[in-house]
Design an enzyme around this catalytic site. Structure first.
Site: not given
Ligand code: BGC
Length: 745
Positions: A286
């Site tokens: 993530d």
């Molecule tokens: C989120 C994800 C997301 C990623 C990219 C993160 O902060 O937890 O779910 O896909 O950002 O935007």
């Protein structure tokens, strides 16, 4: 026509030929992957495992990087996120084509509930219990996003969530592992379409692996501590379903699980996902979660974080820059084996090949498709359909709804009455023509009425206001009208990532507005638009009619109007329990019985209860009304006992005993009365969404086998145990008929 033996031989022959052809194809891709891998330097391999955010938009804390784009030319970037549009994706892909090996970039994006056409938030869609409709909405989202150069969506989010304080409940399918697994499968299939390489499909990404939804206290990014049994039984099933449905990728999560951050968690990523489940895609971290292992207190520095994450099975580093800085050194210093890197790079390159990007890096960036998908009327129609299916009728006293289209004067009151962007909710895009495209409630209602009817309007207050200054006007407007519709809720940024709230009551003075307007004495319909289960006890107890409308997206106003005026009879059922107060949280229907269960809400005598609060929720899982009435009777089984290897049928008669045709979600729950580990009081094991004309009766049948009785024992074996069971069927988790059966040895 054919004799059966000949027919069987033909089928076998075709199967054999297809197998050989498929194997040959797989080999070809694997061989192509290997031939690229052989040419790569260690630094280039690290580059493929590195993902950066694009320079135009961000969905997390950005690192200032002046050399972002030049690194693409140097082969130091394998993927970018938040880059959309044919022009931008082409521009960056052209840079990748200047790198030594010309390995194409993968463009990833959070296409969570639509791209150009915004569908209901996933929690809202889950309330439709309409699995094919959810697959179709994902299909459309993929078609639109793939037309603008996106290859990969960071969806579906399949985290089970039992805590509505957690803002991200809006992105998932609610609290139930069975429903969640079916939805996970449908969304993966919808996004990926006919398979990788078709220009109307995206690679899916099951996230956030794992147990992110169980963050302590519902506070986003918080720790998770749970038994492995609970992990396997409640939180992992939708991920397993996504893997089995062929999800191209997984994203790990921000939380630590039992003390080990998910990003550095070998048990999750290597043992379960890539081991037990034989997942062949790749795992992306993530946003920044590799580097965040330093804050967790798990890694000393980015060097160690990179080592721990890659060794644990995280193949791609989103935005923490730890891999690109340290992987090469880690290999040279013997801390990470070359075969670990090669395995990760192989997984990534394979997806690029499967998507057809080595053959044509610009395959998905196509102006004509972009234009064709930009205002697709068919997509809007589908969005309206699933939007109205997502609406849940919570209350309808004296059959106030549906409203007559001949009503002379309707008052529309509240901050959502004319809202546009707030209908889209979190994780949606702003387009310059949104004002024209998103249908507001006001517009939707107006379209239903003839010129003889009049709509009067007062905002009353803003969504998160402390001022009641607008109430006088709202009350005056209500007094003039025959019917009052009050539309309230959460602003689009009140639920979502980093949007946890300790107070989940209807925000601001909105409930006070409802009280004030109701004092005007007119019939009142309340509409609540939100990203999570909210608390609105006064309204629930006093307003005669309530529709929970979530955030429905582009077609919100039209869909709500369809339901208000009876062009669609509501059929939604809650995918998450609605608590009475925050003090009940976490609250979910499939809890254990405990040693001292309360007999009812007033039983307080040394039982498991609060002295100041009933145990029952405000609205239970599976609950939702219709304009018609469904009667359940004659629940029965084909036999009262069965053995492993056999099946039994459960049947119930459902009768539409009201004045409208309607749809009903017939739900089947099972309770294992005694087990080697305690079992929940009820577990959803099946459902059917049926349509019944008024006056019509149908027999609904379910088939049960031992597979519906399995659970994880204390050794984490997925077993069934002979014994007594209860089987329940009904229209809500708390409104069921029951019968008993026995599984013998
Ligand atoms: C989120 C994800 C997301 C990623 C990219 C993160 O902060 O937890 O779910 O896909 O950002 O935007």
């Amino acid at each position: 026509m054919f004799n059966p033996v000949f027919k069987r031989s033909v089928i076998l022959f075709i199967a054999l030929v297809s197998f050989i052809v498929c194997t040959a194809q797989i080999k070809t891709i694997d061989q192509r992957v290997d031939s690229v891998l052989k040419l790569m330097t260690l630094e280039e391999k690290a580059g493929q495992m590195n993902q950066y955010n694009g320079p135009w938009a961000a969905t997390g804390p950005l690192t200032n990087d002046n050399n972002l784009l030049s690194q693409i030319k140097d082969g130091k970037v394998g993927s970018m996120l938040n880059v959309t549009g044919v022009a931008r994706t082409k521009e960056l892909q052209q840079l990748a084509m200047q790198s030594r090996l010309k390995i194409p970039l993968l463009f990833g994006q959070d296409v969570i509930h639509g791209y150009r056409t915004i569908f209901p938030i996933p929690l809202g869609e889950a309330a439709s219990w309409d699995i094919p409709a959810m697959e179709q909405s994902a299909r459309i989202a993929a078609t639109e996003a793939a037309a603008v150069g996106v290859h990969w969506t960071f969806a579906p989010m399949v985290d089970i969530a039992r805590d509505p304080r957690w803002g991200r409940v809006m992105e998932g399918a609610g609290e139930d592992p069975y429903l969640g697994s079916l939805i996970a499968t449908a969304r993966v299939k919808g996004f990926q379409g006919k398979g990788f390489g078709n220009t109307d499909g995206l690679m899916a990404c099951a996230k956030h692996f794992a147990a992110y939804g169980a963050a302590v206290g519902g506070r986003d990014y918080n720790s998770v501590d749970m038994s492995l049994r609970q992990l396997h039984e409640v939180y992992l099933p939708p991920f397993k379903a996504a893997a089995e449905a062929g999800a191209a990728t997984f994203m790990n999560s921000f939380n630590d699980l039992n003390g080990i951050p998910a990003t550095g968690n070998k048990y999750l990523q290597r043992d379960i996902l890539k081991g037990e489940w034989k997942f062949k895609g790749f795992v992306v971290s993530d946003w920044g979660s590799v580097g965040e292992m330093i804050n967790h207190g798990f890694s000393k520095d980015n060097y160690e974080a990179a080592m721990q994450a890659v060794n644990a099975g995280s193949d791609m580093d989103m935005e923490s820059r730890s891999y690109i800085k340290h992987l090469a050194a880690l290999v040279k210093e013997g801390k990470v084996k070359m075969n670990v890197i090669d395995d990760a790079v192989r997984r990534i390159l394979k997806k690029k090949f499967e998507m057809g990007l080595f053959d044509d890096p610009y395959k998905y960036s196509n102006e004509e498709r972009e234009k064709a998908q930009w205002n697709n009327a068919e997509h809007i129609k589908v969005a309206r359909d699933i939007s109205r299916k997502s609406i849940v009728l919570l209350k309808n006293e004296k059959q106030l709804l549906p409203l007559s289209k001949q009503t002379k004067k309707i008052a529309l009151i509240g901050p959502f009455a004319k809202a546009k962007a707030d209908n889209n909710g979190f994780w949606s895009y702003d387009w310059p023509d949104d004002t024209a495209r998103i249908s507001s409630l006001w517009e939707g209602v107006q379209r239903k009425l003839s010129a003889a009817s009049e709509i009067v309007y007062a905002k009353g207050c803003n969504i998160n206001d402390s001022s009641t200054a607008g109430f006088t006007e709202a009350v005056a407007v209500a007094k003039e009208a025959d019917i009052v519709i009050i539309s309230v809720g959460e602003a689009r940024d009140m639920s979502g990532e980093a949007k946890s709230r300790s107070n989940i009551h209807l925000p601001g003075v909105q409930e006070k507005l409802i009280k004030a307007v109701m004092n005007a004495g007119k019939p009142v319909v309340v509409l609540i638009s939100a990203g999570r289960p909210l608390i609105f006890n006064w309204t629930a107890d006093n307003a005669p009619a309530i529709l929970y409308t979530w955030w429905l997206g582009t077609e919100a106003g039209n869909a709500i109007a369809d339901v208000l005026f009876g062009d669609y009879n509501p059929s939604g059922k809650l995918p998450m329990t609605f608590p009475r107060t925050e003090g009940q949280i976490p609250i979910y229907y499939n809890h254990y019985n405990t040693g001292r269960p309360a007999k009812n809400d007033s039983d307080l005598h040394y039982v498991s209860a609060f002295t100041d609060l009933p145990n029952s929720p405000k609205f239970p899982f599976g609950y939702g009304l219709s304009y018609t009435k469904f009667d359940y009777s004659n629940i029965r089984l084909s036999k009262a006992q069965f053995k492993p290897g056999e099946k039994i049928e459960a049947m119930v008669t459902v009768h539409n005993n009201g004045n409208y045709d309607g749809e009903e979600v017939v739900q089947l729950y099972i309770r294992d009365i005694t087990g080697s580990v305690v079992r929940p009081v009820k577990e959803l094991k099946g459902f059917q969404k049926i349509t019944l004309k008024k006056g019509e009766t149908k027999e609904v049948r379910f088939t049960i086998s031992v597979n519906d009785l399995r659970f994880y024992n204390d050794k984490l074996q997925y077993i069934y145990e002979p014994g007594q069971f209860k089987l329940f069927i009904g229209g809500s988790s708390n409104d069921v008929k029951e019968v008993n059966f026995q599984l013998t040895k």
